[in-house]
Design an enzyme around this catalytic site. Structure first.
Site, PDB file in Angstrom:
ATOM      1  N   HIS A 112      -0.013  -0.675   0.122  1.00 44.36           N
ATOM      2  CA  HIS A 112      -0.012   0.073   0.016  1.00 44.36           C
ATOM      3  C   HIS A 112       1.040   0.899  -0.111  1.00 44.36           C
ATOM      4  O   HIS A 112       0.493   1.918   0.449  1.00 44.36           O
ATOM      5  CB  HIS A 112      -0.870   0.187   1.570  1.00 44.36           C
ATOM      6  CG  HIS A 112      -2.336  -0.977   1.633  1.00 44.36           C
ATOM      7  ND1 HIS A 112      -3.411  -0.686   0.692  1.00 44.36           N
ATOM      8  CD2 HIS A 112      -1.991  -2.209   1.759  1.00 44.36           C
ATOM      9  CE1 HIS A 112      -3.543  -1.827   0.904  1.00 44.36           C
ATOM     10  NE2 HIS A 112      -3.767  -2.874   1.360  1.00 44.36           N
ATOM     11  N   ASN A 185     -10.340  -2.635   2.236  1.00 41.90           N
ATOM     12  CA  ASN A 185      -9.955  -2.322   0.742  1.00 41.90           C
ATOM     13  C   ASN A 185     -11.617  -2.324   0.147  1.00 41.90           C
ATOM     14  O   ASN A 185     -12.190  -2.605   0.597  1.00 41.90           O
ATOM     15  CB  ASN A 185      -9.664  -4.865   1.078  1.00 41.90           C
ATOM     16  CG  ASN A 185      -7.682  -4.159   0.868  1.00 41.90           C
ATOM     17  OD1 ASN A 185      -7.283  -3.119   0.908  1.00 41.90           O
ATOM     18  ND2 ASN A 185      -7.569  -5.571   1.290  1.00 41.90           N
ATOM     19  N   HIS A 376      -4.050   0.875  11.850  1.00 42.87           N
ATOM     20  CA  HIS A 376      -3.220  -0.147  12.965  1.00 42.87           C
ATOM     21  C   HIS A 376      -4.757  -0.779  13.420  1.00 42.87           C
ATOM     22  O   HIS A 376      -5.434  -0.004  13.731  1.00 42.87           O
ATOM     23  CB  HIS A 376      -3.170   0.503  14.258  1.00 42.87           C
ATOM     24  CG  HIS A 376      -2.448  -1.280  14.272  1.00 42.87           C
ATOM     25  ND1 HIS A 376      -2.241  -1.843  14.191  1.00 42.87           N
ATOM     26  CD2 HIS A 376      -2.165  -0.750  16.074  1.00 42.87           C
ATOM     27  CE1 HIS A 376      -2.021  -3.074  15.804  1.00 42.87           C
ATOM     28  NE2 HIS A 376      -1.490  -2.005  16.053  1.00 42.87           N
ATOM     29  N   ARG A 395      -2.637  -9.352  11.840  1.00 44.60           N
ATOM     30  CA  ARG A 395      -2.662  -8.391  11.325  1.00 44.60           C
ATOM     31  C   ARG A 395      -2.193  -7.151  12.668  1.00 44.60           C
ATOM     32  O   ARG A 395      -1.745  -5.782  13.166  1.00 44.60           O
ATOM     33  CB  ARG A 395      -4.078  -7.511  10.496  1.00 44.60           C
ATOM     34  CG  ARG A 395      -4.073  -8.272   9.536  1.00 44.60           C
ATOM     35  CD  ARG A 395      -5.779  -7.475   8.384  1.00 44.60           C
ATOM     36  NE  ARG A 395      -5.181  -6.448   8.375  1.00 44.60           N
ATOM     37  CZ  ARG A 395      -6.343  -5.385   7.741  1.00 44.60           C
ATOM     38  NH1 ARG A 395      -7.909  -6.448   8.215  1.00 44.60           N
ATOM     39  NH2 ARG A 395      -6.071  -4.505   7.537  1.00 44.60           N
TER      40      ARG A 395
HETATM   41 FE1  HDD Z   1      -2.692  -4.967   5.223  1.00 40.62          FE
HETATM   42  C1  HDD Z   1      -0.962  -1.886   5.166  1.00 40.62           C
HETATM   43  C2  HDD Z   1      -5.515  -3.517   4.152  1.00 40.62           C
HETATM   44  C3  HDD Z   1      -4.034  -8.206   5.373  1.00 40.62           C
HETATM   45  C4  HDD Z   1      -0.086  -5.866   6.571  1.00 40.62           C
HETATM   46  N1  HDD Z   1      -2.829  -3.381   4.818  1.00 40.62           N
HETATM   47  C5  HDD Z   1      -2.973  -1.611   4.823  1.00 40.62           C
HETATM   48  C6  HDD Z   1      -3.050  -0.755   4.361  1.00 40.62           C
HETATM   49  C7  HDD Z   1      -4.569  -1.334   3.920  1.00 40.62           C
HETATM   50  C8  HDD Z   1      -4.666  -2.820   4.062  1.00 40.62           C
HETATM   51  C9  HDD Z   1      -6.433  -0.678   3.489  1.00 40.62           C
HETATM   52  C10 HDD Z   1      -2.536   0.280   4.232  1.00 40.62           C
HETATM   53  C11 HDD Z   1      -3.219   1.459   5.276  1.00 40.62           C
HETATM   54  C12 HDD Z   1      -2.562   2.893   5.018  1.00 40.62           C
HETATM   55  O1  HDD Z   1      -3.242   3.952   4.199  1.00 40.62           O
HETATM   56  O2  HDD Z   1      -1.610   3.440   5.396  1.00 40.62           O
HETATM   57  N2  HDD Z   1      -4.208  -5.724   4.538  1.00 40.62           N
HETATM   58  C13 HDD Z   1      -5.711  -4.911   4.641  1.00 40.62           C
HETATM   59  C14 HDD Z   1      -6.656  -6.046   4.547  1.00 40.62           C
HETATM   60  C15 HDD Z   1      -5.905  -7.217   4.637  1.00 40.62           C
HETATM   61  C16 HDD Z   1      -5.024  -6.924   4.931  1.00 40.62           C
HETATM   62  C17 HDD Z   1      -7.660  -5.516   4.156  1.00 40.62           C
HETATM   63  C18 HDD Z   1      -6.588  -8.398   5.062  1.00 40.62           C
HETATM   64  C19 HDD Z   1      -8.419  -8.294   5.434  1.00 40.62           C
HETATM   65  N3  HDD Z   1      -1.266  -6.504   5.661  1.00 40.62           N
HETATM   66  C20 HDD Z   1      -2.912  -8.035   5.598  1.00 40.62           C
HETATM   67  C21 HDD Z   1      -1.906  -8.214   6.998  1.00 40.62           C
HETATM   68  C22 HDD Z   1      -0.829  -8.152   6.966  1.00 40.62           C
HETATM   69  C23 HDD Z   1      -0.957  -6.626   7.063  1.00 40.62           C
HETATM   70  C24 HDD Z   1      -2.913 -10.670   6.942  1.00 40.62           C
HETATM   71  C25 HDD Z   1       0.484  -8.605   7.702  1.00 40.62           C
HETATM   72  C26 HDD Z   1       0.289  -9.940   8.313  1.00 40.62           C
HETATM   73  N4  HDD Z   1      -0.637  -4.191   5.984  1.00 40.62           N
HETATM   74  C27 HDD Z   1       0.038  -4.668   6.965  1.00 40.62           C
HETATM   75  C28 HDD Z   1       1.150  -3.525   7.053  1.00 40.62           C
HETATM   76  C29 HDD Z   1       0.712  -2.827   6.752  1.00 40.62           C
HETATM   77  C30 HDD Z   1      -0.692  -2.848   5.825  1.00 40.62           C
HETATM   78  C31 HDD Z   1       2.592  -4.561   6.513  1.00 40.62           C
HETATM   79  C32 HDD Z   1       2.235  -1.413   5.760  1.00 40.62           C
HETATM   80  C33 HDD Z   1       1.829  -0.510   6.081  1.00 40.62           C
HETATM   81  C34 HDD Z   1       0.953  -0.457   7.317  1.00 40.62           C
HETATM   82  O3  HDD Z   1       0.874  -1.536   7.203  1.00 40.62           O
HETATM   83  O4  HDD Z   1       1.012   0.769   7.554  1.00 40.62           O
HETATM   84  O5  HDD Z   1       1.524  -3.227   8.394  1.00 40.62           O
END
Ligand code: HDD
Length: 741
Positions: A112, A185, A376, A395
């Site tokens: 993202h 999402n 978060h 998450r």
């Molecule tokens: Fe995630 C970012 C949505 C599964 C780990 N995720 C991130 C963002 C969105 C989502 C919208 C961007 C937030 C922003 O604008 O700053 N992610 C989802 C959805 C998931 C999902 C809807 C499943 C239903 N994500 C998911 C899993 C993991 C992560 C299973 C880790 C185990 N996601 C992250 C992250 C991020 C992230 C690495 C990258 C940047 C951040 O968090 O702030 O932690």
């Protein structure tokens, strides 16, 4: 004193409401003032903008200074020994300026990375007290400030907006009880069931590690290798191959919380909940050819669209809906509520609209706000709780962890965009970039040194978070539940629910994506997986990518869910639809002006694209201003193309290859094309030449022509037909394959 007492203080409320003075946290008189980042109260509720005011730095009326506030006399030449001599170490201004620049970049989000954000407000329709005690869901009079960040997932920060991908839809509610983040999402399902697979999944979709190609694309071997070996992904892969993955606009996109969460009411009773965002402008997408061209013509297509709409006061709105499932019905479905690869079909549990969000303010600074915002999933408020969904549980670990590296330490919650409007007081101390000046000697609990032993804990009745009470037992085991093992039924449900044109686009998407895979066995395995979803689909894909058709016949269960089809989510307005009006010197001003007025009145945005920029002379001796020259933009950046009247202008447009291309390309992409008088002849002629075998005109085909604009009945019909075609968004019943554009 706890914050609730401070903020229900009528005296302060009155002072703000009467407008006696601008009250900001740091201006509060001693005793009334919330230490640090306290809440900002207005008549409407708690205003995040006032909270941000303290951080805004406007250069208007100020001198240039160093970071230490010392005014700078000259910033163009470094201090040197003689005008051709070496630069002196003593030049503190040059060193500070360059050092700060050297450190401007922070790591982009690991997923993202590319996003766009905006502020807004949310209001619930009616109290949800029966199912949740969340304060921001109780009072229809209360407006809760929000910040929303939309994003693509796979691409880097500088990648194009219109790639085929899931879109992030993350909302931070600045509630009186603290920040609540709904990190969702644009698809209601996810690729994997357990967060431990997230690094594998993301590694597979990111550019391949040896070549760092392709950027922001799933059309490559590692992605298809992974998803075909991990069949739980196939439901979400179907969404990814559909037009949902190329939204026309963030403003025309659904959002989903994906997981089953839990509402908890004041009595401690839980209710399962799935969250849905529905755009009031309807759900619309691009077509793939167009999306790829947009990526070059305007890589900021979706970001610009959101920004511009808000700047023009066309504030995007979404309705928040919930699907509620009583705890007693947890096992009433043929899938597991804890499995994030599953939806609850809306025909089984309807979506109940509960509130509305409007986005009405662009950020002042992309980096400070959109880049530094930190979401978060574990940012919850009393009344909202988790379930044991293993994706959600992971998450809840990952988001806090990732901010520590991305934002450089544990104080990121103090960054202006992340700061709650609720009072923050605790014994967390120090760390890089600490912004608060903590007062008092005791930074521990319990203590007897701070007055009243503060900060003291609160009871749930006084607003403290209370975790949902649940008995948990089980054998320690590294295993997936049998209730998570059905990978295909809902992928089939999705396929069965598509309109014909949606199916055609899905087949084409599979062929494009798998056609980019170098490894034959990856293509073959993917077709085998698709065969589990639907045999005919697999055959159609196999035929396009040069692998054998699957021999195993599989049975399609035949069920469908109309709510899944974009054909049923279009809406009927033309608000904010853009119309490219091709123009040249000699155009007929008499019909042009009422046309532009009629479209604008209905909320559309016609733009005059001149063969040259600046003033264009009209046939009646007047002038009109072109919005821009047609060579600086492209038909793919508009929702419709129109050629106005005026023989001289139309002759010039007809002689210009790029202008002619506008008409044909718009037609190919299913967009309304229209012509007036001589312009109608040009449009008809171009389409006849492109499709000599077909009869292409007719308003029902979105080709809206008027021969004589002086005929008032015909003019009214023309306008109505054009507006109706625009409202349809795209006309997918056209046979466009033969159009060379
Ligand atoms: Fe995630 C970012 C949505 C599964 C780990 N995720 C991130 C963002 C969105 C989502 C919208 C961007 C937030 C922003 O604008 O700053 N992610 C989802 C959805 C998931 C999902 C809807 C499943 C239903 N994500 C998911 C899993 C993991 C992560 C299973 C880790 C185990 N996601 C992250 C992250 C991020 C992230 C690495 C990258 C940047 C951040 O968090 O702030 O932690």
């Amino acid at each position: 004193m706890v914050w609730s007492t401070v903020w229900s203080d009528r005296r302060w409320w009155r002072r703000v409401a009467d407008g006696e003075e601008t009250v900001m946290a740091h201006q509060q008189p001693e005793g009334e003032r919330p230490a640090g980042n306290g809440p900002q109260s207005t008549e409407r509720g708690f205003d995040k903008q006032r909270n941000l005011d303290a951080a805004r730095n406007d250069p208007a009326g100020h001198h240039l200074t160093t970071d230490q506030g010392v005014r700078v006399a000259q910033t163009d030449d470094s201090l040197r020994a003689g005008d051709r001599g070496p630069t002196l170490l003593e030049d503190f201004h040059a060193r500070e300026k360059i050092t700060h620049f050297d450190h401007e970049r922070i790591p982009e989000r690991v997923v993202h990375a590319r996003g766009a954000g905006a502020y807004g407000r949310f209001r619930v329709y009616e109290s949800m007290a029966d199912v949740t005690r969340a304060d921001f869901l109780q009072d229809p009079e209360l407006e809760t400030p929000v910040f929303v960040r939309f994003s693509t997932v796979a691409g880097s920060r500088g990648s194009a907006d219109t790639v085929r991908d899931v879109r992030g839809f993350a909302t931070k509610f600045y509630t009186r009880q603290g920040n609540y983040d709904l990190v969702g999402n644009s698809f209601p399902v996810f690729f994997i069931q357990d967060g431990i697979k997230f690094p594998d999944f993301v590694h597979s979709v990111k550019p391949e590690p040896n070549s760092e190609m392709p950027q922001a694309a799933s059309a490559h071997d590692t992605f298809w290798d992974f998803v075909s070996l991990q069949p739980e992904a196939m439901h979400t892969v179907m969404w990814l191959m559909s037009d949902r993955a190329i939204p026309r606009s963030y403003r025309m996109m659904q959002g989903f919380g994906v997981h089953t969460f839990r509402f908890v009411n004041a009595a401690g009773q839980g209710t399962f909940v799935k969250f849905h965002w529905r755009p009031l402008l309807g759900v619309h997408s691009l077509v793939w050819d167009e999306a790829q061209k947009c990526a070059g013509k305007d890589p900021d297509f979706n970001r610009r669209d959101l920004w511009t709409a808000i700047e023009h006061g066309q504030y995007p709105e979404w309705e928040l809906g919930v699907q509620l499932v009583g705890e007693q019905d947890e096992h009433a479905f043929d899938f597991d509520l804890l499995d994030a690869t599953k939806i609850i079909p809306e025909e089984q549990v309807p979506v109940r609209p509960i509130g509305r969000m409007v986005l009405d303010r662009n950020p002042d600074n992309f980096f400070a706000e959109t880049e530094q915002v930190a979401f978060h999933t574990a940012n919850v408020v009393p009344g909202i709780d988790f379930t044991n969904d293993p994706l959600l549980q992971a998450r809840n670990f990952s988001y806090l962890d990732t901010q520590l590296i991305r934002l450089g330490g544990p104080n990121f919650a103090q960054l202006p965009v992340n700061r709650p409007v609720a009072r923050v007081t605790n014994n967390q101390r120090d760390g890089y970039g600490q912004q608060d000046v903590h007062v008092g000697t005791a930074s521990y609990t319990p203590n007897s040194l701070n007055p009243g032993g503060c900060p003291v804990t609160a009871s749930p009745d006084a607003g403290a978070y209370a975790h949902y009470t649940q008995t948990v037992s089980g054998t320690k085991i590294r295993e997936r539940s049998p209730s998570f093992q059905d990978f295909y039924s809902q992928a089939t449900l999705f396929w069965n629910s598509m309109a014909d044109w949606e199916r055609e686009h899905i087949v084409a998407a599979f062929r494009f994506e798998l056609g980019k895979c170098e490894h034959r066995h990856v293509r073959e395995r993917a077709v085998d997986r698709i065969n589990e979803i639907d045999h005919d689909l697999a055959v159609a894909v196999a035929q396009g990518i040069g692998v054998d058709e699957p021999t195993a016949t599989t049975t399609n269960h035949g069920r469908s869910s109309p709510a899944l089809s974009m054909a049923n989510l279009a809406g009927d307005g033309i608000g904010t639809r853009t119309v490219a009006v091709l123009a040249a010197d000699g155009l007929a001003g008499g019909t042009l002006r009422p046309l532009l007025d009629a479209l604008t009145e209905r909320g559309a945005q016609p733009e005059l694209l001149g063969l040259h920029d600046g003033e264009l002379s009209t046939a009646d001796g007047d002038t009109v201003s072109a919005a821009r020259a047609h060579t600086t933009v492209s038909s793919v950046l508009y929702d419709a193309v129109l050629v106005p009247d005026g023989p001289e202008a139309v002759a010039a447009i007809g002689a210009d290859g790029e202008a002619r291309h506008y008409v044909l390309e718009a037609y190919k992409h299913g967009k309304p094309v229209a012509g007036i008088g001589a312009g109608a002849d040009l449009v008809a002629g171009l389409l006849d030449a492109a499709l000599p075998e077909a009869s292409v005109d007719g308003a029902e085909q979105g080709v809206v022509l008027i021969a004589d604009p002086a005929d008032s009945d015909a003019w009214r019909r023309f306008l109505d037909d054009f507006v109706a075609a625009l409202a349809k968004h795209r006309i997918f019943t056209r046979d466009v394959d033969a159009v060379a554009a």
